[in-house]
Scaffold this active site. Structure first.
Site, mmCIF file in Angstrom:
data_model
loop_
_atom_site.group_PDB
_atom_site.id
_atom_site.type_symbol
_atom_site.label_atom_id
_atom_site.label_comp_id
_atom_site.label_asym_id
_atom_site.label_seq_id
_atom_site.Cartn_x
_atom_site.Cartn_y
_atom_site.Cartn_z
ATOM 1 N N ARG A 229 0.853 -1.194 0.000
ATOM 2 C CA ARG A 229 0.000 0.000 0.000
ATOM 3 C C ARG A 229 0.888 1.242 0.000
ATOM 4 O O ARG A 229 1.967 1.246 0.605
ATOM 5 C CB ARG A 229 -0.873 0.058 1.261
ATOM 6 N N HIS A 277 -0.991 0.901 -9.680
ATOM 7 C CA HIS A 277 -1.743 0.067 -8.726
ATOM 8 C C HIS A 277 -2.506 -1.039 -9.460
ATOM 9 O O HIS A 277 -3.719 -1.179 -9.320
ATOM 10 C CB HIS A 277 -2.711 0.901 -7.869
HETATM 11 P P1 NDP Z 1 -2.307 -11.318 4.517
HETATM 12 O O1 NDP Z 1 -3.212 -10.782 5.582
HETATM 13 O O2 NDP Z 1 -2.496 -12.718 4.055
HETATM 14 O O3 NDP Z 1 -0.795 -11.193 5.009
HETATM 15 C C1 NDP Z 1 -0.314 -10.079 5.666
HETATM 16 C C2 NDP Z 1 1.105 -10.361 6.129
HETATM 17 O O4 NDP Z 1 1.642 -9.163 6.710
HETATM 18 C C3 NDP Z 1 1.144 -11.442 7.227
HETATM 19 O O5 NDP Z 1 2.299 -12.236 7.079
HETATM 20 C C4 NDP Z 1 1.229 -10.607 8.498
HETATM 21 O O6 NDP Z 1 1.869 -11.247 9.588
HETATM 22 C C5 NDP Z 1 2.096 -9.460 8.022
HETATM 23 N N1 NDP Z 1 1.940 -8.291 8.890
HETATM 24 C C6 NDP Z 1 0.827 -7.561 9.132
HETATM 25 N N2 NDP Z 1 1.084 -6.585 10.034
HETATM 26 C C7 NDP Z 1 2.384 -6.719 10.369
HETATM 27 C C8 NDP Z 1 3.240 -6.041 11.255
HETATM 28 N N3 NDP Z 1 2.804 -5.010 12.004
HETATM 29 N N4 NDP Z 1 4.511 -6.458 11.356
HETATM 30 C C9 NDP Z 1 4.971 -7.506 10.629
HETATM 31 N N5 NDP Z 1 4.205 -8.200 9.752
HETATM 32 C C10 NDP Z 1 2.931 -7.810 9.632
HETATM 33 O O7 NDP Z 1 -2.397 -10.294 3.300
HETATM 34 P P2 NDP Z 1 -2.147 -10.598 1.757
HETATM 35 O O8 NDP Z 1 -0.847 -11.265 1.616
HETATM 36 O O9 NDP Z 1 -3.345 -11.231 1.160
HETATM 37 O O10 NDP Z 1 -2.101 -9.096 1.175
HETATM 38 C C11 NDP Z 1 -1.135 -8.169 1.633
HETATM 39 C C12 NDP Z 1 -1.458 -6.782 1.105
HETATM 40 O O11 NDP Z 1 -1.179 -6.692 -0.284
HETATM 41 C C13 NDP Z 1 -2.926 -6.354 1.161
HETATM 42 O O12 NDP Z 1 -3.293 -5.965 2.484
HETATM 43 C C14 NDP Z 1 -2.967 -5.198 0.195
HETATM 44 O O13 NDP Z 1 -2.665 -3.992 0.862
HETATM 45 C C15 NDP Z 1 -1.849 -5.539 -0.788
HETATM 46 N N6 NDP Z 1 -2.366 -5.827 -2.130
HETATM 47 C C16 NDP Z 1 -1.979 -5.022 -3.162
HETATM 48 C C17 NDP Z 1 -2.407 -5.279 -4.439
HETATM 49 C C18 NDP Z 1 -1.921 -4.470 -5.588
HETATM 50 O O14 NDP Z 1 -2.406 -4.657 -6.722
HETATM 51 N N7 NDP Z 1 -0.949 -3.591 -5.383
HETATM 52 C C19 NDP Z 1 -3.313 -6.390 -4.736
HETATM 53 C C20 NDP Z 1 -3.645 -7.190 -3.586
HETATM 54 C C21 NDP Z 1 -3.189 -6.894 -2.326
HETATM 55 P P3 NDP Z 1 1.236 -12.568 10.281
HETATM 56 O O15 NDP Z 1 1.520 -13.686 9.296
HETATM 57 O O16 NDP Z 1 1.995 -12.694 11.531
HETATM 58 O O17 NDP Z 1 -0.228 -12.284 10.452
HETATM 59 C C1 OXD Z 2 -6.141 -5.234 -3.238
HETATM 60 C C2 OXD Z 2 -5.673 -4.280 -4.251
HETATM 61 O O1 OXD Z 2 -6.082 -4.944 -2.052
HETATM 62 O O2 OXD Z 2 -5.958 -4.494 -5.457
HETATM 63 O O3 OXD Z 2 -6.591 -6.336 -3.638
HETATM 64 O O4 OXD Z 2 -4.993 -3.330 -3.908
#
Ligand code: NDP
Ligand code: OXD
Length: 314
Positions: A229, A277
């Site tokens: 993000r 994005h």
């Molecule tokens: P998940 O919820 O599956 O994974 C999030 C990961 O981040 C987990 O490993 C979590 O740790 C870790 N995390 C969260 N907070 C912290 C913290 N404070 N410190 C350390 N690690 C942390 O999310 P996804 O993998 O499905 O997606 C991740 C992000 O990708 C989405 O939230 C979105 O913002 C972004 N995204 C962007 C897209 C784009 O087109 N640019 C498309 C899709 C998503 P833990 O395993 O311990 O819970």
């Molecule tokens: C998502 C994105 O969060 O597209 O899936 O950013």
């Protein structure tokens, strides 16, 4: 059993068409066409206008069309219903494609060869590290980060990852917590951010963090890839780190303000690569099908999956 589809910034028509195809017996409305709000049991949102989901007394759940849910928490009138986020192989694979594409562009110095082609220069005396010489650090080992980490490792990169709680992934050095972050950054040449935006992660891609990356790697300086993000990054610090040599390059799919303003120095910075994005787009084909399947399963008595923990923020 009405579904309210509240979408901001995307064309709603392909989504309406796909949901009507998948759930032919249902009434599907938008905030503009919603009549009887008490009939709405399901809300489906992507960056909905704030308040669009308020006053829905029979709401069973809110579905996010994206994996990220920070767009929902921005709404002060968000109803207190369960939130389901998008988890789907299509979305996951698209993200890993983006990560691999840009990791390889940096490994194989393709931006330099693009420039050479533009100048009609035939020159091949650049240092060519192997993937195994490059240490990648993936911030976030969730659905997307874990898949990207595994695929990077399959190509041969030396991969580590960082999460909030301990992770265990075959062939990936896993770190967690504040000390773990320091340890991982110190062995990172290519940093890949796939974290959700929460109060704990906002602004963490800043000058202080960039200074903790390995300065001496085979890529000639640390490189940042962010498709998590825009709110994770401090763009003024990215520009400063690029100009002072703390960062060698940055590839960014997400921005503090989107669309990226015309006057942002990132647009024309020679060592910045931008995508709008779209690292992993949500398609009506895949994501509406996943939501429709969950609605039907819930109505058969099965529990909702992929629920968001409101206290954690993701
Ligand atoms: P998940 O919820 O599956 O994974 C999030 C990961 O981040 C987990 O490993 C979590 O740790 C870790 N995390 C969260 N907070 C912290 C913290 N404070 N410190 C350390 N690690 C942390 O999310 P996804 O993998 O499905 O997606 C991740 C992000 O990708 C989405 O939230 C979105 O913002 C972004 N995204 C962007 C897209 C784009 O087109 N640019 C498309 C899709 C998503 P833990 O395993 O311990 O819970
Ligand atoms: C998502 C994105 O969060 O597209 O899936 O950013």
């Amino acid at each position: 059993m009405t579904i309210l589809l509240a979408v901001g910034g995307w064309d709603v028509e392909p989504w309406l068409a796909r949901f009507r195809e998948l759930l032919p017996g249902r009434t599907i409305v938008t905030p503009e066409t919603a009549g009887d709000r008490a009939a709405v049991t399901w809300a489906v949102s992507w960056r909905h206008p704030h308040g669009a989901l308020a006053d829905l007394p029979n709401l069973a759940a809110i579905f996010s069309l994206g994996a990220g849910v920070d767009h929902l928490f921005g709404d002060p009138l968000l109803p207190d219903a369960p939130i389901v986020r998008a988890i789907d192989p299509d979305l996951r694979d698209r993200m890993s494609e983006w990560v691999l594409l840009h990791a390889l562009i940096h490994l194989r110095q393709q931006r330099m060869y693009d420039w050479q082609q533009d100048q009609a220069i035939w020159e091949d005396d650049a240092d060519q590290p192997a993937a195994a010489d490059v240490r990648v650090g993936v911030l976030g080992l969730g659905v997307l980060g874990a898949d990207a980490a595994r695929k990077l490792a399959t190509i041969g990169f030396d991969v580590a990852g960082w999460s909030r709680t301990p992770s265990d992934l075959d062939g990936i050095a896993c770190f967690h917590g504040a000390d773990g972050l320091d340890e991982m950054l110190a062995r990172t040449d290519l940093l890949v951010a796939l974290l959700p935006l929460t109060p704990a992660t906002r602004g963490m891609l800043n000058g202080g963090l960039f200074a903790r990356l390995a300065p001496d790697g085979r890529l000639g300086g640390p490189i940042l890839l962010n498709a998590g993000r825009g709110g994770l990054q401090v763009e003024a610090d990215i520009v400063e780190a690029l100009d002072s040599g703390v960062l060698k390059a940055a590839t960014l799919d997400v921005f503090e303000v989107e669309p990226l303003p015309q006057d942002s120095p990132l647009w024309r910075h020679p060592r910045v690569t931008i995508s709008p994005h779209n690292a992993a787009i949500s398609t009506p084909q895949a994501i509406a099908a996943a939501i429709a399947a969950q609605i039907e399963a819930f109505e058969r008595g099965e529990p909702l999956r992929n629920l968001v923990d409101r206290a954690r923020g993701y």
